[in-house]
Design an enzyme around this catalytic site. Structure first.
Site, PDB file in Angstrom:
ATOM      1  N   HIS A  20     -92.135  -9.819  93.287  1.00 46.91           N
ATOM      2  CA  HIS A  20     -91.045 -10.698  93.737  1.00 46.91           C
ATOM      3  C   HIS A  20     -91.641 -12.090  93.782  1.00 46.91           C
ATOM      4  O   HIS A  20     -92.581 -12.336  94.544  1.00 46.91           O
ATOM      5  CB  HIS A  20     -90.561 -10.293  95.128  1.00 46.91           C
ATOM      6  CG  HIS A  20     -90.075  -8.880  95.192  1.00 46.91           C
ATOM      7  ND1 HIS A  20     -88.748  -8.561  95.069  1.00 46.91           N
ATOM      8  CD2 HIS A  20     -90.746  -7.713  95.325  1.00 46.91           C
ATOM      9  CE1 HIS A  20     -88.614  -7.246  95.150  1.00 46.91           C
ATOM     10  NE2 HIS A  20     -89.807  -6.697  95.302  1.00 46.91           N
ATOM     11  N   GLU A 201     -88.743   3.831  98.691  1.00 47.15           N
ATOM     12  CA  GLU A 201     -89.839   3.066  99.307  1.00 47.15           C
ATOM     13  C   GLU A 201     -89.889   3.505 100.771  1.00 47.15           C
ATOM     14  O   GLU A 201     -90.799   4.196 101.189  1.00 47.15           O
ATOM     15  CB  GLU A 201     -89.569   1.557  99.182  1.00 47.15           C
ATOM     16  CG  GLU A 201     -90.628   0.683  99.858  1.00 47.15           C
ATOM     17  CD  GLU A 201     -90.278  -0.814  99.856  1.00 47.15           C
ATOM     18  OE1 GLU A 201     -89.109  -1.176  99.626  1.00 47.15           O
ATOM     19  OE2 GLU A 201     -91.203  -1.623 100.128  1.00 47.15           O
ATOM     20  N   ASP A 279     -96.043  -6.406  94.254  1.00 44.09           N
ATOM     21  CA  ASP A 279     -94.858  -6.530  95.111  1.00 44.09           C
ATOM     22  C   ASP A 279     -94.717  -7.950  95.686  1.00 44.09           C
ATOM     23  O   ASP A 279     -94.010  -8.763  95.108  1.00 44.09           O
ATOM     24  CB  ASP A 279     -94.888  -5.465  96.222  1.00 44.09           C
ATOM     25  CG  ASP A 279     -93.505  -5.120  96.767  1.00 44.09           C
ATOM     26  OD1 ASP A 279     -92.484  -5.586  96.211  1.00 44.09           O
ATOM     27  OD2 ASP A 279     -93.427  -4.357  97.758  1.00 44.09           O
TER      28      ASP A 279
HETATM   29  N1  ADE Z   1     -88.021  -7.749  98.622  1.00 44.70           N
HETATM   30  C1  ADE Z   1     -89.276  -8.204  98.491  1.00 44.70           C
HETATM   31  N2  ADE Z   1     -90.157  -7.215  98.610  1.00 44.70           N
HETATM   32  C2  ADE Z   1     -89.441  -6.084  98.810  1.00 44.70           C
HETATM   33  C3  ADE Z   1     -89.770  -4.730  99.001  1.00 44.70           C
HETATM   34  N3  ADE Z   1     -91.037  -4.294  99.010  1.00 44.70           N
HETATM   35  N4  ADE Z   1     -88.783  -3.846  99.194  1.00 44.70           N
HETATM   36  C4  ADE Z   1     -87.516  -4.261  99.190  1.00 44.70           C
HETATM   37  N5  ADE Z   1     -87.154  -5.514  99.015  1.00 44.70           N
HETATM   38  C5  ADE Z   1     -88.103  -6.429  98.824  1.00 44.70           C
HETATM   39 ZN    ZN Z   2     -90.460  -4.806  95.730  1.00 45.06          ZN
END
Ligand code: ADE
Ligand code: ZN
Length: 339
Positions: A20, A201, A279
């Site tokens: 991200h 997740e 991430d």
């Molecule tokens: N936005 C940024 N990182 C994230 C993550 N690990 N899970 C969900 N949304 C996110």
């Molecule tokens: Zn993510």
């Protein structure tokens, strides 16, 4: 860890498929941009901000992550953030990146979609010119917001259709199942966009199944909950659906208590096409190579696993076949030379 294996992990050609870009904003850059834009932060110093990075779950992280992104206002802000990430990725021998961005985080504050995508895209072009690094953008919808806002974001994005290759789904997972966005993803699919979604997740394995069945995603982001469901594992192996696993993130967000408990090795040994990614590296303690090193330190992963991770990263990328084949040849050449 054995110095040779460390060297292999650091030097091997690799792709990053789950980053991200707002999560690459380092505290120092947050403060520099706040100063540049006259934004007042609720933290006295870089150190005070960094010391707030003690997360207990996904939501506790997202609250700080959205606050950090509030310093991004102009096209050069998005460019500088992206270029700083790409330079780090280049140092880690990342040859190809697929970058997530969250337009709703910015458009909700009055920043134009064009400003966001313009700055990020320009940095990708410069990385290609400077380092021969390939890259592409994946626009994420925030799943805690209503379906109608995702549709409105898609409308905002359509004039820039040539600047992104796909869409994803991120933000607060629990209580916001993939099927909330079935119609949005159907429209994106009709537009020929690539499709991915965060699933499994913090949420259950069932969310991975509905991301596949209802959204028709091509990769699952995280997906570590899949081992709860043997039939799903069998399907992921059969279809070779890639999982973009993020080891340091999973520890920082308490998905696993310690890296020794992480299931990366189990996923790979089950035959799943797992990849390793960073991430939100500025928040979770490291970029791509740091993720690889942390996982290989804690788990009995081998050079063979490193080779598979490098191969999987390009195999799962949304690249034209000839470019993908060229990167896969680079991986094979690297591993045939190395001891
Ligand atoms: N936005 C940024 N990182 C994230 C993550 N690990 N899970 C969900 N949304 C996110
Ligand atoms: Zn993510």
């Amino acid at each position: 860890m054995d110095a040779t294996l460390r060297n292999t992990l650091e030097q091997m050609p690799k792709a990053e498929l789950h980053i991200h870009i707002e999560g690459s904003l380092e505290p120092e850059l947050i403060f520099a941009l706040a100063r540049r834009n006259g934004v007042v932060l609720p933290y006295a110093s870089v150190e005070a901000l960094r010391s707030a990075y003690a997360f207990t779950n996904l939501q506790s992280f997202l609250d700080i992550y959205y606050a950090g992104a509030s310093v991004l206002l102009t096209e050069p802000d998005f460019y500088d953030m992206t270029m700083a990430y790409l330079a780090r990725a280049h140092d880690d021998h990342v040859r190809h990146v697929e970058i997530f961005f969250d337009p709703q985080t910015h458009t909700a504050r009055g920043v134009a979609f064009a400003t966001v995508i313009g700055g990020i895209y320009r940095a990708l072009q410069d990385a290609r010119a400077q380092w021969g690094m390939s890259g592409a953008l994946i626009m994420c919808f925030l799943r805690h917001l209503p379906e109608a806002e995702a549709f409105a974001t898609l409308e905002d994005a359509l004039p820039y259709r040539d600047k992104f290759i796909g869409v994803g789904l991120d933000s607060s997972e629990r209580g916001h199942p993939p099927e909330k966005f079935t119609r949005v993803f159907a429209r994106c699919r009709a537009l020929g966009l690539h499709l991915v979604a965060h699933a499994g997740e913090e949420g259950p394995a069932q969310y991975i199944t509905t991301a596949l069945d209802d959204l028709h995603v091509e990769r699952i982001d995280h997906g570590v909950a899949c081992l709860q469901d043997p039939a799903l594992v069998e399907r992921l192996v059969r279809q070779q659906t890639a999982l973009t696993v993020c080891p340091l993130s999973n520890i920082k967000l308490c998905v696993f208590e310690r890296m020794e408990n992480h299931n990366l090795l189990a996923l790979l040994d089950a035959g799943i096409a797992a990849t390793v990614n960073s991430d939100d590296p500025a928040y979770f303690g490291g970029y791509l190579n740091a993720n690889l090193l942390a996982a290989f330190e804690a788990l009995p992963l081998t050079r063979e696993h490193a080779h598979r991770l490098a191969r999987n990263s390009f195999a799962a990328a949304f690249l034209p076949p000839a470019e993908k084949a060229a990167y896969l040849r680079e991986v094979e050449a690297f591993f045939s030379q190395q001891p």
